[in-house]
Design a protein around this motif. Structure first.
Motif, PDB file in Angstrom:
ATOM      1  N   ASP B  63       0.818  -1.216   0.000  1.00 45.99           N
ATOM      2  CA  ASP B  63       0.000   0.000   0.000  1.00 45.99           C
ATOM      3  C   ASP B  63       0.853   1.267   0.000  1.00 45.99           C
ATOM      4  O   ASP B  63       0.500   2.266  -0.606  1.00 45.99           O
ATOM      5  CB  ASP B  63      -0.889   0.028   1.255  1.00 45.99           C
ATOM      6  CG  ASP B  63      -1.905  -1.098   1.239  1.00 45.99           C
ATOM      7  OD1 ASP B  63      -2.277  -1.537   0.137  1.00 45.99           O
ATOM      8  OD2 ASP B  63      -2.326  -1.526   2.334  1.00 45.99           O
ATOM      9  N   ASN B  64       1.963   1.202   0.733  1.00 46.32           N
ATOM     10  CA  ASN B  64       2.717   2.443   0.919  1.00 46.32           C
ATOM     11  C   ASN B  64       3.781   2.696  -0.149  1.00 46.32           C
ATOM     12  O   ASN B  64       4.737   3.416   0.076  1.00 46.32           O
ATOM     13  CB  ASN B  64       3.324   2.476   2.316  1.00 46.32           C
ATOM     14  CG  ASN B  64       3.987   1.163   2.682  1.00 46.32           C
ATOM     15  OD1 ASN B  64       4.250   0.334   1.814  1.00 46.32           O
ATOM     16  ND2 ASN B  64       4.289   0.972   3.958  1.00 46.32           N
ATOM     17  N   TYR B  67       5.123   6.202  -0.992  1.00 46.17           N
ATOM     18  CA  TYR B  67       6.163   6.934  -0.270  1.00 46.17           C
ATOM     19  C   TYR B  67       7.547   6.308  -0.373  1.00 46.17           C
ATOM     20  O   TYR B  67       8.513   6.904   0.085  1.00 46.17           O
ATOM     21  CB  TYR B  67       5.783   7.050   1.207  1.00 46.17           C
ATOM     22  CG  TYR B  67       4.427   7.670   1.415  1.00 46.17           C
ATOM     23  CD1 TYR B  67       4.235   9.028   1.169  1.00 46.17           C
ATOM     24  CD2 TYR B  67       3.337   6.906   1.830  1.00 46.17           C
ATOM     25  CE1 TYR B  67       2.986   9.612   1.342  1.00 46.17           C
ATOM     26  CE2 TYR B  67       2.088   7.476   2.007  1.00 46.17           C
ATOM     27  CZ  TYR B  67       1.919   8.826   1.754  1.00 46.17           C
ATOM     28  OH  TYR B  67       0.694   9.400   1.916  1.00 46.17           O
ATOM     29  N   GLU B 295       3.864   9.118   6.963  1.00 46.76           N
ATOM     30  CA  GLU B 295       2.726   8.411   6.366  1.00 46.76           C
ATOM     31  C   GLU B 295       3.135   6.982   5.990  1.00 46.76           C
ATOM     32  O   GLU B 295       2.340   6.046   6.091  1.00 46.76           O
ATOM     33  CB  GLU B 295       2.228   9.135   5.105  1.00 46.76           C
ATOM     34  CG  GLU B 295       1.658  10.514   5.354  1.00 46.76           C
ATOM     35  CD  GLU B 295       2.721  11.598   5.398  1.00 46.76           C
ATOM     36  OE1 GLU B 295       3.944  11.265   5.416  1.00 46.76           O
ATOM     37  OE2 GLU B 295       2.338  12.775   5.424  1.00 46.76           O
ATOM     38  N   TYR B 296       4.357   6.835   5.499  1.00 52.20           N
ATOM     39  CA  TYR B 296       4.845   5.520   5.111  1.00 52.20           C
ATOM     40  C   TYR B 296       4.918   4.594   6.316  1.00 52.20           C
ATOM     41  O   TYR B 296       4.355   3.496   6.330  1.00 52.20           O
ATOM     42  CB  TYR B 296       6.227   5.655   4.460  1.00 52.20           C
ATOM     43  CG  TYR B 296       6.886   4.330   4.195  1.00 52.20           C
ATOM     44  CD1 TYR B 296       6.650   3.662   2.996  1.00 52.20           C
ATOM     45  CD2 TYR B 296       7.724   3.734   5.121  1.00 52.20           C
ATOM     46  CE1 TYR B 296       7.233   2.433   2.743  1.00 52.20           C
ATOM     47  CE2 TYR B 296       8.307   2.508   4.879  1.00 52.20           C
ATOM     48  CZ  TYR B 296       8.056   1.865   3.695  1.00 52.20           C
ATOM     49  OH  TYR B 296       8.630   0.657   3.454  1.00 52.20           O
ATOM     50  N   SER B 297       5.619   5.066   7.342  1.00 49.31           N
ATOM     51  CA  SER B 297       5.877   4.181   8.480  1.00 49.31           C
ATOM     52  C   SER B 297       4.614   3.905   9.270  1.00 49.31           C
ATOM     53  O   SER B 297       4.461   2.836   9.862  1.00 49.31           O
ATOM     54  CB  SER B 297       6.927   4.801   9.388  1.00 49.31           C
ATOM     55  OG  SER B 297       7.973   5.340   8.626  1.00 49.31           O
ATOM     56  N   GLN B 299       1.735   3.424   8.046  1.00 48.57           N
ATOM     57  CA  GLN B 299       1.080   2.302   7.351  1.00 48.57           C
ATOM     58  C   GLN B 299       1.736   0.983   7.733  1.00 48.57           C
ATOM     59  O   GLN B 299       1.067  -0.027   7.930  1.00 48.57           O
ATOM     60  CB  GLN B 299       1.137   2.496   5.833  1.00 48.57           C
ATOM     61  CG  GLN B 299       0.123   3.504   5.311  1.00 48.57           C
ATOM     62  CD  GLN B 299       0.068   3.530   3.779  1.00 48.57           C
ATOM     63  OE1 GLN B 299       0.565   2.626   3.123  1.00 48.57           O
ATOM     64  NE2 GLN B 299      -0.541   4.567   3.230  1.00 48.57           N
ATOM     65  N   HIS B 302       0.699  -0.016  11.155  1.00 51.60           N
ATOM     66  CA  HIS B 302      -0.650  -0.574  11.139  1.00 51.60           C
ATOM     67  C   HIS B 302      -0.616  -2.021  10.667  1.00 51.60           C
ATOM     68  O   HIS B 302      -1.256  -2.900  11.231  1.00 51.60           O
ATOM     69  CB  HIS B 302      -1.554   0.258  10.231  1.00 51.60           C
ATOM     70  CG  HIS B 302      -2.929  -0.337  10.081  1.00 51.60           C
ATOM     71  ND1 HIS B 302      -3.427  -0.776   8.876  1.00 51.60           N
ATOM     72  CD2 HIS B 302      -3.872  -0.604  11.009  1.00 51.60           C
ATOM     73  CE1 HIS B 302      -4.637  -1.280   9.078  1.00 51.60           C
ATOM     74  NE2 HIS B 302      -4.937  -1.181  10.345  1.00 51.60           N
ATOM     75  N   ARG B 303       0.171  -2.259   9.632  1.00 50.23           N
ATOM     76  CA  ARG B 303       0.230  -3.603   9.072  1.00 50.23           C
ATOM     77  C   ARG B 303       0.808  -4.603  10.076  1.00 50.23           C
ATOM     78  O   ARG B 303       0.269  -5.690  10.265  1.00 50.23           O
ATOM     79  CB  ARG B 303       1.073  -3.582   7.789  1.00 50.23           C
ATOM     80  CG  ARG B 303       1.257  -4.920   7.116  1.00 50.23           C
ATOM     81  CD  ARG B 303       1.734  -4.773   5.665  1.00 50.23           C
ATOM     82  NE  ARG B 303       2.842  -3.843   5.511  1.00 50.23           N
ATOM     83  CZ  ARG B 303       4.118  -4.141   5.760  1.00 50.23           C
ATOM     84  NH1 ARG B 303       4.450  -5.329   6.188  1.00 50.23           N
ATOM     85  NH2 ARG B 303       5.073  -3.227   5.586  1.00 50.23           N
ATOM     86  N   ARG B 308      -3.489   1.923  14.271  1.00 54.53           N
ATOM     87  CA  ARG B 308      -3.725   2.941  13.246  1.00 54.53           C
ATOM     88  C   ARG B 308      -3.553   4.312  13.893  1.00 54.53           C
ATOM     89  O   ARG B 308      -4.428   4.778  14.613  1.00 54.53           O
ATOM     90  CB  ARG B 308      -5.126   2.780  12.641  1.00 54.53           C
ATOM     91  CG  ARG B 308      -5.241   3.419  11.269  1.00 54.53           C
ATOM     92  CD  ARG B 308      -6.623   3.263  10.666  1.00 54.53           C
ATOM     93  NE  ARG B 308      -6.875   2.035   9.934  1.00 54.53           N
ATOM     94  CZ  ARG B 308      -6.337   1.686   8.764  1.00 54.53           C
ATOM     95  NH1 ARG B 308      -5.446   2.483   8.188  1.00 54.53           N
ATOM     96  NH2 ARG B 308      -6.666   0.554   8.188  1.00 54.53           N
ATOM     97  N   THR B 310      -2.054   8.555  13.665  1.00 53.90           N
ATOM     98  CA  THR B 310      -1.997   9.681  12.730  1.00 53.90           C
ATOM     99  C   THR B 310      -0.731  10.486  12.981  1.00 53.90           C
ATOM    100  O   THR B 310      -0.075  10.327  14.016  1.00 53.90           O
ATOM    101  CB  THR B 310      -3.205  10.617  12.908  1.00 53.90           C
ATOM    102  OG1 THR B 310      -3.074  11.277  14.175  1.00 53.90           O
ATOM    103  CG2 THR B 310      -4.515   9.826  12.860  1.00 53.90           C
TER     104      THR B 310
END
Lengths: 449, 449
Positions: B63-64, B67, B295-297, B299, B302-303, B308, B310
């Motif tokens: 997904d990421n 980035y 934003e990359y990390s 994600q 979360h994985r 999750r 922000t």
């Protein structure tokens, strides 16, 4: 303006195309697992400015490997190896729609196309050998029509995967931090009868967009499939008339589905036995025939025609009345080629085996370099071929003779390039790079298939 | 007698191992699809006498990728391309037992081993990324235990396929006409829970017999699997104590199933940031951290952890209480590594992201060449490692620094080879070529699995 040019592929069969090639004194059977052997062959074909090397394949061991070189290394790894030591020549891999997963196949070809700078071609086959089924947990090899149904949907799916990255999607801008513009990377969301594939592919779009789509079956299903999907067809014909019929038919079919027939190249197979005189060429051909082993060819005859004969029957007539022409077997295009030989030539079993030993139903031409060049030119200029799949009886020498003695004649006649003009296989073949088609999610059937 | 020697693999991650590698000034993101880029890296690793290059893989797009360079070319084609331009270095491909067919995978590895003269290794993974399922028609990614069950049977099947040709089966005697002694080519007739495979393979036994079996999971299932099947383990550890525990555990487990623990190499990952002084190394590491994109990390967090978060939470503590430690996710070995970091270091979210940016849970070492060499030697001599998987923060420069400044120190200390002694990966690793095991047809379960 350059006149229409021949497209020439070198069909690389380990040891050579004749079933007894590996026994011929000029052969090197001990090198059939040696990367350098194939690299030498590919470099030679590239030095002759051939369009491509072509590797056949099938995911099962042939029964008659006892008598001949009936195995081969896997095509993706083999061609990636060749890509690393060549610069221009196309690399065509045979891969089965029946026994591959679309996502895995799409990745292998996308990588091969990237690694080779845009030289990959895919010979799309449904796999004829029934013994493959047992290697993949199937109770039986799917029947011809079912295999083609899966093939149509398979091509649809992998096309969507190859198109899932827009050409501009890979940005890699260190300043903004945008690596891939994911707004330009699209899921494929394919839901068909045979496959459900979400996508996108995990590799950016490749230099050619997609590999060149090649197809090799000439049955009714095969022709319909080729007319819709293929950009080049490998086909087996024994006579000019048969070649012309096929050529006109597939061009007409492709026009009928709205395609430009000029973007569907017809490339028959040809296996040349070359001598300084016709007598010398015949002697060479005889020498190969003497090296054949009937046990090998009888197994092949059984596989293709369903005839189970013994060595005691070699010098009698082919029992034509025992050949069942209907049903699943009769769908095979090679079946029809062999049946035509029997009807036309009324050979003994031995004579038929010798006819098939050279190229298993592909055309064998025996003659001087001029005679071979004449044959090529005749088919090319009389609506039977856009080029040829050259199948040397043995390797490497059988190709050396063709390269040294026939290619210069073709060049002198203005029929074949002196130098590469393009860098990709599409460019060699005069085919455009396809635009990416944005997939429309399918929820039933196989839309464009 | 030569003292015990380090085994060193180069982990080739496009652009480098740090998530921001592609943004670093020494990186070449435009070359990530260029065969020559990887060829240059592999040749350099070979000139340093590294044991192998290693390619990770997964059959789905991360997904990421927006980035960071979260895609890669397909490993079989990539390594076949590298095989053609190198002579000695091992070639380790990651391939999934969940998303490959055994027959296809067996052929790809047998070919790679032939084409490379015996340098192939297989990093056996079950695929952690759940999004792969949608690319293969599955409703859901199989759970951890199910994936390992399939993996055990998969390894059993492909082992039988690789052993199906006796070493002497390929005769190729032109005089007698015996090409393959089919009495020495054996069907595998595997009938298990996940697979039915008749065999034999359609490629003769390869130089190494089988690729070297490598394994990379360190979960309970992963350790049990490795103890039984693996010949080398890639593993992630942050502390010497953790590395020692793992090392002792898998060696003990392998002895318990009757194997020689010396034939199971433990190779932790290490990502070195090297400077002339410690301060310079830290500045380099800081420079990479400044290039990261939260934003990359987030994600990735979360994985792996199921958290999750922000960007507004970056400077607060990691909400440890929200991490669910049981269930499917908790089975992942990387999960535990990250949980340990949180418990040990109590980082802010941003600090945790920086800790993970270097190598996603693998150990990052920041220091002078001497300090890096000291760390390697400490683990090697204190029961935590038989060698390392070197993960340069960026390529190609990050490896050049290691090669120029750390490798000579390891050599001076007698820890790493000056020259290759063998030709195959098994020889580099000090592993024997396995005898072929004659399969006993199975009719239920998965016998040796």
């Amino acid at each position: 303006m350059t006149p229409r040019q021949l497209r020439l592929n070198l069909f690389v069969y380990p040891g050579g195309h004749h079933e007894a090639a590996w026994r011929y004194r000029g052969s090197a059977p001990e090198r059939m697992l040696d990367a350098h052997y194939y690299q030498k062959i590919a470099r030679r074909a590239e030095s002759e400015k051939f369009d491509a090397v072509f590797l056949a394949d099938g995911p099962a061991l042939a029964d008659n490997v006892r008598y001949a070189s009936r195995f081969r290394l896997e095509p993706f790894t083999s061609l990636a190896s060749l890509a690393a030591v060549t610069e221009r020549i196309g690399l065509i891999a045979t891969a089965s729609t029946t026994y591959f997963e679309p996502y895995n196949l799409a990745r292998l070809f996308a990588s091969l196309d990237h690694l080779s700078g845009g030289r990959a071609g895919w010979n799309i086959v449904t796999t004829g050998a029934p013994q493959a089924a047992g290697n993949f947990g199937l109770d039986a090899h799917p029947v011809h029509a079912e295999r083609y149904d899966r093939a149509r949907e398979f091509v649809e799916v992998v096309t969507k995967l190859w198109d899932s990255w827009e050409d501009e999607a890979l940005v890699a801008d260190p300043v903004s931090g945008l690596f891939a513009d994911t707004d330009r990377v699209h899921p494929v969301e394919h839901h068909g009868r045979h496959f459900r594939v979400r996508g996108p592919l995990n590799i950016p779009r490749s230099p050619q967009g997609r590999p060149v789509y090649v197809q090799a079956g000439s049955s009714e299903d095969g022709r319909a499939f080729a007319a819709r999907h293929a950009e080049a067809i490998f086909t087996a014909h024994q006579t000019l008339a048969s070649g012309q019929e096929f050529y006109a038919d597939v061009k007409r079919r492709s026009a009928a589905v709205g395609r430009d027939p000029g973007r569907l190249l017809v490339l028959p197979g040809i296996s040349p036995f070359i001598g300084a005189t016709e007598a010398e060429a015949r002697a060479l051909h005889d020498e190969f025939n003497e090296l054949t082993q009937p046990e090998y060819s009888l197994q092949m005859l059984h596989r293709i025609l369903g005839l189970r004969l013994t060595t005691a029957q070699l010098d009698g007539p082919v029992p034509r009345e025992l050949i069942e022409t209907g049903g699943e077997r009769g769908n095979g295009s090679r079946f029809q080629v062999i049946l035509d030989i029997i009807d036309r030539e009324q050979p003994t079993v031995r004579q038929l085996l010798h006819r098939l030993a050279g190229a298993r139903g592909h055309r064998v031409v025996v003659g001087t370099p001029e005679q071979v060049a004449d044959q090529i030119q005749e088919w090319f200029e009389n609506g039977a071929a856009d080029g040829f799949n050259i199948m040397p009886p043995w390797l490497t020498g059988g190709f050396d003779v063709f390269a040294e003695q026939v290619v210069p004649l073709l060049r002198a006649r203005g029929l074949f390039r002196e130098e590469y003009e393009g860098r990709t296989l599409r460019e060699h073949y005069g085919l455009p790079r396809p635009e990416a088609v944005r997939p429309v999610p399918t929820t039933a059937g196989h839309g464009a298939g």
